[in-house]
Write a protein that holds these residues in place. Structure first.
Motif, PDB file in Angstrom:
ATOM      1  N   ALA A  76       0.831  -1.210   0.000  1.00 53.99           N
ATOM      2  CA  ALA A  76       0.000   0.000   0.000  1.00 53.99           C
ATOM      3  C   ALA A  76       0.862   1.254   0.000  1.00 53.99           C
ATOM      4  CB  ALA A  76      -0.926  -0.023   1.215  1.00 53.99           C
ATOM      5  N   ASP A  77       1.943   1.255   0.789  1.00 59.55           N
ATOM      6  CA  ASP A  77       2.833   2.422   0.834  1.00 59.55           C
ATOM      7  C   ASP A  77       3.489   2.673  -0.517  1.00 59.55           C
ATOM      8  OD1 ASP A  77       2.251   2.834   3.484  1.00 59.55           O
ATOM      9  OD2 ASP A  77       4.005   1.728   4.227  1.00 59.55           O
ATOM     10  N   CYS A  78       3.888   1.600  -1.179  1.00 61.05           N
ATOM     11  CA  CYS A  78       4.522   1.741  -2.500  1.00 61.05           C
ATOM     12  C   CYS A  78       3.526   2.268  -3.518  1.00 61.05           C
ATOM     13  CB  CYS A  78       5.097   0.395  -2.936  1.00 61.05           C
ATOM     14  SG  CYS A  78       5.847   0.438  -4.577  1.00 61.05           S
ATOM     15  N   LEU A  79       2.313   1.722  -3.524  1.00 58.58           N
ATOM     16  CA  LEU A  79       1.296   2.189  -4.469  1.00 58.58           C
ATOM     17  C   LEU A  79       0.987   3.667  -4.253  1.00 58.58           C
ATOM     18  CD1 LEU A  79      -1.163  -0.849  -4.430  1.00 58.58           C
ATOM     19  CD2 LEU A  79       0.246  -0.103  -6.355  1.00 58.58           C
ATOM     20  N   GLU A  80       0.845   4.051  -2.999  1.00 56.30           N
ATOM     21  CA  GLU A  80       0.573   5.461  -2.700  1.00 56.30           C
ATOM     22  C   GLU A  80       1.720   6.342  -3.164  1.00 56.30           C
ATOM     23  OE1 GLU A  80       0.051   8.272   1.258  1.00 56.30           O
ATOM     24  OE2 GLU A  80      -0.626   6.187   1.329  1.00 56.30           O
ATOM     25  N   ASN A  81       2.945   5.900  -2.932  1.00 57.08           N
ATOM     26  CA  ASN A  81       4.126   6.685  -3.295  1.00 57.08           C
ATOM     27  C   ASN A  81       4.227   6.902  -4.801  1.00 57.08           C
ATOM     28  OD1 ASN A  81       7.077   6.883  -4.179  1.00 57.08           O
ATOM     29  ND2 ASN A  81       7.272   7.263  -1.992  1.00 57.08           N
ATOM     30  N   ILE A  82       4.157   5.826  -5.565  1.00 54.51           N
ATOM     31  CA  ILE A  82       4.420   5.942  -7.008  1.00 54.51           C
ATOM     32  C   ILE A  82       3.240   6.546  -7.763  1.00 54.51           C
ATOM     33  CG2 ILE A  82       6.054   4.026  -6.902  1.00 54.51           C
ATOM     34  CD1 ILE A  82       3.986   2.274  -8.266  1.00 54.51           C
ATOM     35  N   LEU A  83       2.007   6.190  -7.371  1.00 58.92           N
ATOM     36  CA  LEU A  83       0.848   6.691  -8.106  1.00 58.92           C
ATOM     37  C   LEU A  83       0.656   8.196  -7.906  1.00 58.92           C
ATOM     38  CD1 LEU A  83      -1.733   3.805  -7.489  1.00 58.92           C
ATOM     39  CD2 LEU A  83      -0.330   4.209  -9.521  1.00 58.92           C
ATOM     40  N   LEU A  84       0.942   8.684  -6.706  1.00 62.90           N
ATOM     41  CA  LEU A  84       0.762  10.108  -6.441  1.00 62.90           C
ATOM     42  C   LEU A  84       1.869  10.955  -7.043  1.00 62.90           C
ATOM     43  CD1 LEU A  84      -0.493  10.028  -2.745  1.00 62.90           C
ATOM     44  CD2 LEU A  84      -1.819  10.419  -4.818  1.00 62.90           C
ATOM     45  N   ARG A  85       2.987  10.336  -7.419  1.00 65.27           N
ATOM     46  CA  ARG A  85       4.081  11.082  -8.045  1.00 65.27           C
ATOM     47  C   ARG A  85       3.951  11.141  -9.564  1.00 65.27           C
ATOM     48  NH1 ARG A  85       8.663   7.586  -5.950  1.00 65.27           N
ATOM     49  NH2 ARG A  85       9.956   8.804  -7.377  1.00 65.27           N
ATOM     50  N   MET A  86       3.076  10.354 -10.125  1.00 63.35           N
ATOM     51  CA  MET A  86       2.882  10.386 -11.571  1.00 63.35           C
ATOM     52  C   MET A  86       1.986  11.562 -11.946  1.00 63.35           C
ATOM     53  SD  MET A  86       2.560   6.350 -12.541  1.00 63.35           S
ATOM     54  CE  MET A  86       3.889   5.214 -12.150  1.00 63.35           C
ATOM     55  N   PRO A  87       2.074  12.031 -13.198  1.00 60.12           N
ATOM     56  CA  PRO A  87       1.354  13.257 -13.567  1.00 60.12           C
ATOM     57  C   PRO A  87      -0.159  13.109 -13.593  1.00 60.12           C
ATOM     58  CG  PRO A  87       2.434  12.279 -15.485  1.00 60.12           C
ATOM     59  CD  PRO A  87       2.948  11.543 -14.292  1.00 60.12           C
ATOM     60  N   GLY A  88      -0.674  11.893 -13.782  1.00 57.37           N
ATOM     61  CA  GLY A  88      -2.118  11.687 -13.912  1.00 57.37           C
ATOM     62  C   GLY A  88      -2.373  10.544 -14.867  1.00 57.37           C
ATOM     63  N   PHE A  89      -3.596  10.041 -14.863  1.00 55.92           N
ATOM     64  CA  PHE A  89      -3.870   8.810 -15.610  1.00 55.92           C
ATOM     65  C   PHE A  89      -5.067   8.964 -16.543  1.00 55.92           C
ATOM     66  CE2 PHE A  89      -1.974   7.664 -11.535  1.00 55.92           C
ATOM     67  CZ  PHE A  89      -0.889   6.919 -11.960  1.00 55.92           C
ATOM     68  N   SER A  90      -4.908   8.403 -17.737  1.00 53.07           N
ATOM     69  CA  SER A  90      -6.057   8.214 -18.620  1.00 53.07           C
ATOM     70  C   SER A  90      -6.485   6.746 -18.598  1.00 53.07           C
ATOM     71  CB  SER A  90      -5.711   8.643 -20.044  1.00 53.07           C
ATOM     72  OG  SER A  90      -4.614   7.900 -20.545  1.00 53.07           O
TER      73      SER A  90
END
Length: 500
Positions: A289-303
């Motif tokens: 969960a910590d890894c998912l939160e870290n990497i997904l929130l650092r990406m610019p956004g998702f289509s």
């Protein structure tokens, strides 16, 4: 005076008087095996059936419904007299990949752009010492690898002809291998391939047992134009190469990592805030969960975001993604079988983004019954792909029967753009009536783009299938036993990712 009656005599009409151009158009809908039978009707039909414009896309892999060629000489003759300059796409099994065939293709087929070389069942290769020509205008090359046959002798002869490639598929033997196998061979040299393919846009490395992060770094070092990298079922890819990949490949926007062996720390160490990744698939990965939160929130956004079977994808991560605006442009979202994600969180995200969603996967959630779907389907006006229901409901303890008729009718009334619908509830869970045929009529008529309606095998499936078959739509209704719906087809690069 008696009125004069005119009798108009119409000339007799028969198939022989149909214009050649129209016959060619009719023949274009036939498979090549059927064209072979048509050619026996008459000399005229033989000439038309063997017109090179009908032989632009050819598969010679008989196990995939392709033509069976008895000998190399027969194929060489076909290339010169039937395929010629109009040939654009060709699939060859390993026994037909020989020097004479490749020479003839290089000399006779300048417009050949798409090619598949299938070595997956090879026990040994032909002798390529005399190979000195290969199609040099290819845009798309697919090589199906063998488990034990080394291809370097063959590849060494064709490296110089690969500079025009934009799409490369290397297909491994993941589905044929077993966990007990210990010896893993690097049957193809990735380092030499990347040195000769600087223009690659799409790289698909599917199920290759020897691929690891060192190979990804090789591509990143030379192929800086990569826009899409697919590493599905590459278990040795941990993510340590992604730092270099993001730094070098500035155009990378699609990253497909389904069932890859990703490591938390390697993923966190990658500079995702510098990336352009908008389409991400982490299905069946074991990130925390910590890894998912870290990497997904650092990406610019998702289509496009697929997190199916991610055990630790939770309400908190989803809420943060929504609050930070990472899902403002999302078109496709798959959160099937994410047990840490609550039904309320799913409802909130559909309320917020449902009107822009074109793909939605929320299968495997036993508490999402017809009441939930009757509330959210009116929001899914633009939906093209939807996956819902829970297979093996007895195991996930669904408390009540699901009235499938109401759900089907809701899609018919609210989702005119629907193309693929999968309902996974098994026959013991769904409930339908004598009037169910009427609701199937509605979805067939009001969703004219519907190409796939997938149901669990049972009485309701048989009824829906016969309904579509009576309307001459034979391949629409399918069974979950042998078909699986995903949202991947919504990716802009999906056609380039297709193989086999």
């Amino acid at each position: 005076m008696m009125p004069i009656k005119y009798i108009v005599v119409l000339p007799s009409l028969n198939i022989a008087k149909i214009p050649d151009k129209l016959l060619l158009k009719i023949f274009s809908f036939l498979k090549h095996r059927e064209l072979g039978r048509v050619a026996r009707v008459s000399k005229k039909w033989r000439m038309l059936a063997y017109d090179s414009h009908l032989w632009q896309v050819v598969s010679l892999r008989s196990e995939y419904s392709g033509l069976h060629i008895n000998s190399i000489d027969s194929l060489v003759a076909l290339i010169s007299i039937r395929f010629g300059s109009t040939l654009r796409y060709l699939e060859l099994p390993c026994d037909l990949v020989t020097a004479p065939v490749l020479h003839e293709l290089a000399n006779r087929c300048p417009n050949l752009k798409f090619m598949t070389l299938d070595f997956s069942n090879a026990m040994q290769l032909h002798d390529f010492n005399d190979l000195n020509a290969f199609p040099c205008n290819l845009k798309n090359l697919c090589i199906c690898l063998s488990e034990v046959i080394f291809l370097e002798g063959f590849m060494r002869r064709i490296y110089s002809c690969l500079s025009s490639l934009e799409v490369l598929h290397l297909i491994g033997t993941f589905e044929q291998s077993s966990e007990a196998e210990e010896d893993i061979y690097e049957v193809i040299n990735i380092g030499k391939i990347k040195a000769h393919t600087p223009n690659l846009r799409i790289v698909n490395l599917y199920g290759i047992t020897f691929i690891d992060d060192s190979h990804i770094e090789l591509f990143a070092s030379n192929c800086i134009h990569i826009e899409c990298l697919a590493l599905n079922f590459c278990l040795r890819v941990k993510g340590s190469s992604f730092k270099l990949l993001i730094q070098r490949c500035k155009k990378l926007k699609t990253l497909l990592l389904q069932h890859a062996g990703l490591d938390d720390q390697h993923m966190i160490n990658a500079p995702w805030e510098m990336s352009m990744v908008q389409e991400l698939d982490l299905t069946s990965t074991e990130l925390s969960a910590d890894c998912l939160e870290n990497i997904l929130l650092r990406m610019p956004g998702f289509s496009h975001l697929a997190l199916a079977h991610c055990e630790f994808f939770s309400d908190r991560v989803l809420d943060l993604l929504s609050q930070k605006g990472k899902l403002n442009k999302v078109r496709s979202l798959d959160v099937s079988n994410t047990h840490a994600l609550s039904e309320n969180a799913i409802y909130q995200i559909i309320q917020t983004h449902g009107r822009t969603l074109e793909g939605l996967g929320v299968a495997g959630k036993p508490k999402l019954t017809e009441n939930f779907w009757l509330n959210v389907i009116p929001l899914l006006r633009r939906i093209r792909i939807c996956i819902l229901g829970t297979a093996n409901g007895w195991f996930l303890k669904i408390q009540s029967k699901i009235h499938v008729d109401q759900i089907v009718e809701a899609f018919a009334q609210n989702s005119p753009k629907l193309e693929r619908l999968e309902i996974q509830w098994d026959p013991d869970t769904i409930r339908f009536s004598d009037k169910s045929n009427k609701f199937v009529d509605h979805i067939r008529l009001r969703c004219p783009l519907l190409r796939s309606f997938t149901l669990s095998d049972g009485e309701y499936y048989e009824m829906a299938k016969s309904n579509f078959e009576r309307a001459d739509r034979l391949k629409v209704v399918r069974t979950t036993t042998n078909y699986n719906t995903t949202c991947t087809s919504l990716l802009p690069c999906f056609k380039d990712l297709l193989f086999n």
